[in-house]
Design a protein around this motif. Structure first.
Motif, PDB file in Angstrom:
ATOM      1  N   LEU A 108      -3.592  -5.560 -41.038  1.00  0.00           N
ATOM      2  CA  LEU A 108      -3.274  -7.008 -41.112  1.00  0.00           C
ATOM      3  C   LEU A 108      -4.363  -7.677 -41.674  1.00  0.00           C
ATOM      4  O   LEU A 108      -4.433  -8.173 -42.802  1.00  0.00           O
ATOM      5  CB  LEU A 108      -2.593  -7.337 -39.959  1.00  0.00           C
ATOM      6  N   TYR A 109      -5.494  -7.881 -41.053  1.00  0.00           N
ATOM      7  CA  TYR A 109      -6.591  -8.398 -41.285  1.00  0.00           C
ATOM      8  C   TYR A 109      -7.590  -7.331 -41.848  1.00  0.00           C
ATOM      9  O   TYR A 109      -7.623  -6.960 -43.046  1.00  0.00           O
ATOM     10  CB  TYR A 109      -7.361  -9.372 -40.345  1.00  0.00           C
ATOM     11  N   SER A 110      -8.639  -6.838 -41.068  1.00  0.00           N
ATOM     12  CA  SER A 110      -9.623  -5.750 -41.452  1.00  0.00           C
ATOM     13  C   SER A 110      -8.992  -4.389 -40.877  1.00  0.00           C
ATOM     14  O   SER A 110      -9.741  -3.309 -41.225  1.00  0.00           O
ATOM     15  CB  SER A 110     -10.939  -6.219 -40.779  1.00  0.00           C
ATOM     16  N   ALA A 111      -7.739  -4.382 -40.219  1.00  0.00           N
ATOM     17  CA  ALA A 111      -7.404  -3.130 -39.628  1.00  0.00           C
ATOM     18  C   ALA A 111      -6.323  -3.077 -39.105  1.00  0.00           C
ATOM     19  O   ALA A 111      -5.499  -4.276 -39.138  1.00  0.00           O
ATOM     20  CB  ALA A 111      -8.336  -2.432 -38.697  1.00  0.00           C
ATOM     21  N   ASP A 112      -5.705  -2.188 -38.114  1.00  0.00           N
ATOM     22  CA  ASP A 112      -4.287  -2.400 -37.716  1.00  0.00           C
ATOM     23  C   ASP A 112      -4.316  -3.346 -36.779  1.00  0.00           C
ATOM     24  O   ASP A 112      -5.571  -3.356 -35.959  1.00  0.00           O
ATOM     25  CB  ASP A 112      -3.723  -0.923 -37.345  1.00  0.00           C
ATOM     26  N   GLU A 113      -3.251  -4.187 -36.224  1.00  0.00           N
ATOM     27  CA  GLU A 113      -3.378  -5.089 -35.545  1.00  0.00           C
ATOM     28  C   GLU A 113      -2.422  -5.110 -34.440  1.00  0.00           C
ATOM     29  O   GLU A 113      -1.227  -4.814 -34.886  1.00  0.00           O
ATOM     30  CB  GLU A 113      -3.171  -6.606 -36.331  1.00  0.00           C
ATOM     31  N   VAL A 114      -2.446  -5.091 -33.193  1.00  0.00           N
ATOM     32  CA  VAL A 114      -1.453  -5.168 -31.984  1.00  0.00           C
ATOM     33  C   VAL A 114      -1.202  -6.563 -31.725  1.00  0.00           C
ATOM     34  O   VAL A 114      -1.963  -7.410 -31.507  1.00  0.00           O
ATOM     35  CB  VAL A 114      -1.872  -4.435 -30.853  1.00  0.00           C
ATOM     36  N   LEU A 115       0.413  -6.755 -31.543  1.00  0.00           N
ATOM     37  CA  LEU A 115       0.758  -7.926 -30.969  1.00  0.00           C
ATOM     38  C   LEU A 115       1.034  -7.536 -29.606  1.00  0.00           C
ATOM     39  O   LEU A 115       1.878  -6.710 -29.284  1.00  0.00           O
ATOM     40  CB  LEU A 115       1.783  -8.491 -31.667  1.00  0.00           C
ATOM     41  N   MET A 116       0.565  -8.540 -28.690  1.00  0.00           N
ATOM     42  CA  MET A 116       0.911  -8.354 -27.123  1.00  0.00           C
ATOM     43  C   MET A 116       1.515  -9.367 -26.707  1.00  0.00           C
ATOM     44  O   MET A 116       1.389 -10.536 -27.141  1.00  0.00           O
ATOM     45  CB  MET A 116      -0.646  -8.156 -26.453  1.00  0.00           C
ATOM     46  N   LEU A 117       2.343  -9.357 -25.725  1.00  0.00           N
ATOM     47  CA  LEU A 117       3.099 -10.486 -25.074  1.00  0.00           C
ATOM     48  C   LEU A 117       3.084 -10.271 -23.562  1.00  0.00           C
ATOM     49  O   LEU A 117       3.008  -9.370 -23.147  1.00  0.00           O
ATOM     50  CB  LEU A 117       4.654 -10.131 -25.713  1.00  0.00           C
ATOM     51  N   SER A 118       3.025 -11.498 -23.026  1.00  0.00           N
ATOM     52  CA  SER A 118       3.044 -11.748 -21.627  1.00  0.00           C
ATOM     53  C   SER A 118       4.181 -12.628 -21.153  1.00  0.00           C
ATOM     54  O   SER A 118       4.211 -13.892 -21.588  1.00  0.00           O
ATOM     55  CB  SER A 118       1.958 -12.113 -21.240  1.00  0.00           C
ATOM     56  N   ARG A 119       5.247 -11.767 -20.702  1.00  0.00           N
ATOM     57  CA  ARG A 119       6.676 -12.582 -20.596  1.00  0.00           C
ATOM     58  C   ARG A 119       6.662 -13.668 -19.125  1.00  0.00           C
ATOM     59  O   ARG A 119       5.986 -13.017 -18.214  1.00  0.00           O
ATOM     60  CB  ARG A 119       7.691 -11.723 -20.401  1.00  0.00           C
ATOM     61  N   ASP A 120       7.488 -14.499 -19.230  1.00  0.00           N
ATOM     62  CA  ASP A 120       7.839 -15.132 -17.843  1.00  0.00           C
ATOM     63  C   ASP A 120       6.497 -15.693 -17.147  1.00  0.00           C
ATOM     64  O   ASP A 120       6.550 -15.138 -16.010  1.00  0.00           O
ATOM     65  CB  ASP A 120       8.945 -14.365 -17.198  1.00  0.00           C
ATOM     66  N   MET A 121       5.633 -16.405 -17.874  1.00  0.00           N
ATOM     67  CA  MET A 121       4.469 -16.945 -17.128  1.00  0.00           C
ATOM     68  C   MET A 121       4.757 -18.168 -16.178  1.00  0.00           C
ATOM     69  O   MET A 121       3.797 -18.421 -15.368  1.00  0.00           O
ATOM     70  CB  MET A 121       3.497 -17.440 -18.135  1.00  0.00           C
TER      71      MET A 121
END
Ligand SMILES: CC(C)(COP(=O)(O)OP(=O)(O)OC[C@H]1O[C@@H](n2cnc3c(N)ncnc32)[C@H](O)[C@@H]1OP(=O)(O)O)[C@@H](O)C(=O)NCCC(=O)NCCS
Length: 154
Positions: A137-150
């Protein structure tokens, strides 16, 4: 973060993100984008040692999805719990701002390089889980993280 913090925070940005440019303009434009962006600094001995940027996603909503847009700590000060502190102490202020606009916090999203140790921080401080990996994505692989129901969480 206030205007007076910008040059010190820009120094943190410049040292923490070697591929990113125009540090002062980056942070100044984020600060000026309040309340779309909510910006906070960590100070020690009256000096800025780190900062965190939060962003409201996809419009101002009753149930807000916030992005932890960026967190950075001076390289010399890393590993002392400052980023964790920035997350823990800014999150209640984010919720206060949402409350002022009549919103509650629904989910938090955050992305980082797949090989960045920040992933551990997001998992432990926010309970975030990896939901997708985007190759190159930018300079390498990127992880999308999610924190639900805060809503209701500290
Ligand atoms: C990521 C960053 C903000 C962490 O700041 P920090 O103040 O050093 O982090 P903390 O000391 O609060 O550490 C919190 C957790 O992060 C993880 N962590 C931090 N440094 C680590 C390292 N060198 N190796 C592995 N895990 C690490 C650990 O899980 C740690 O918790 P623990 O100490 O209980 O194990 C900092 O390293 C940084 O500014 N990096 C460059 C910018 C960047 O990549 N930002 C994130 C992407 S937006």
């Amino acid at each position: 973060m206030q205007a007076a913090d910008l040059s010190a925070a820009a120094e943190v940005h410049q040292q923490a993100f070697i591929r990113q440019k125009q540090s002062l303009q980056w942070l100044e434009s984020s600060l000026n984008a309040f309340p779309r962006f909510l910006s906070f600094v960590a100070e020690e001995h009256a000096g800025v040692v780190g900062y965190i940027l939060w962003a409201q996603k996809s419009g101002f909503r009753d149930q807000a999805v916030m992005e932890l847009d960026q967190v950075a700590v001076f390289p010399a000060e890393q590993g002392r719990g400052i980023a964790r502190c920035l997350i823990y102490e800014s999150l209640p202020l984010v919720k206060q701002q949402l409350c002022r606009q009549g919103s509650t916090l629904k989910h938090i999203i955050v992305n980082t390089r797949a090989d960045n140790h920040a992933q551990r921080l997001y998992r432990s401080a926010l309970g975030a889980e990896v939901v997708a990996t985007i190759a190159d994505l930018y300079s390498a692989d990127e992880v999308l993280m999610l924190s639900r129901d805060m809503d209701g969480k500290a």
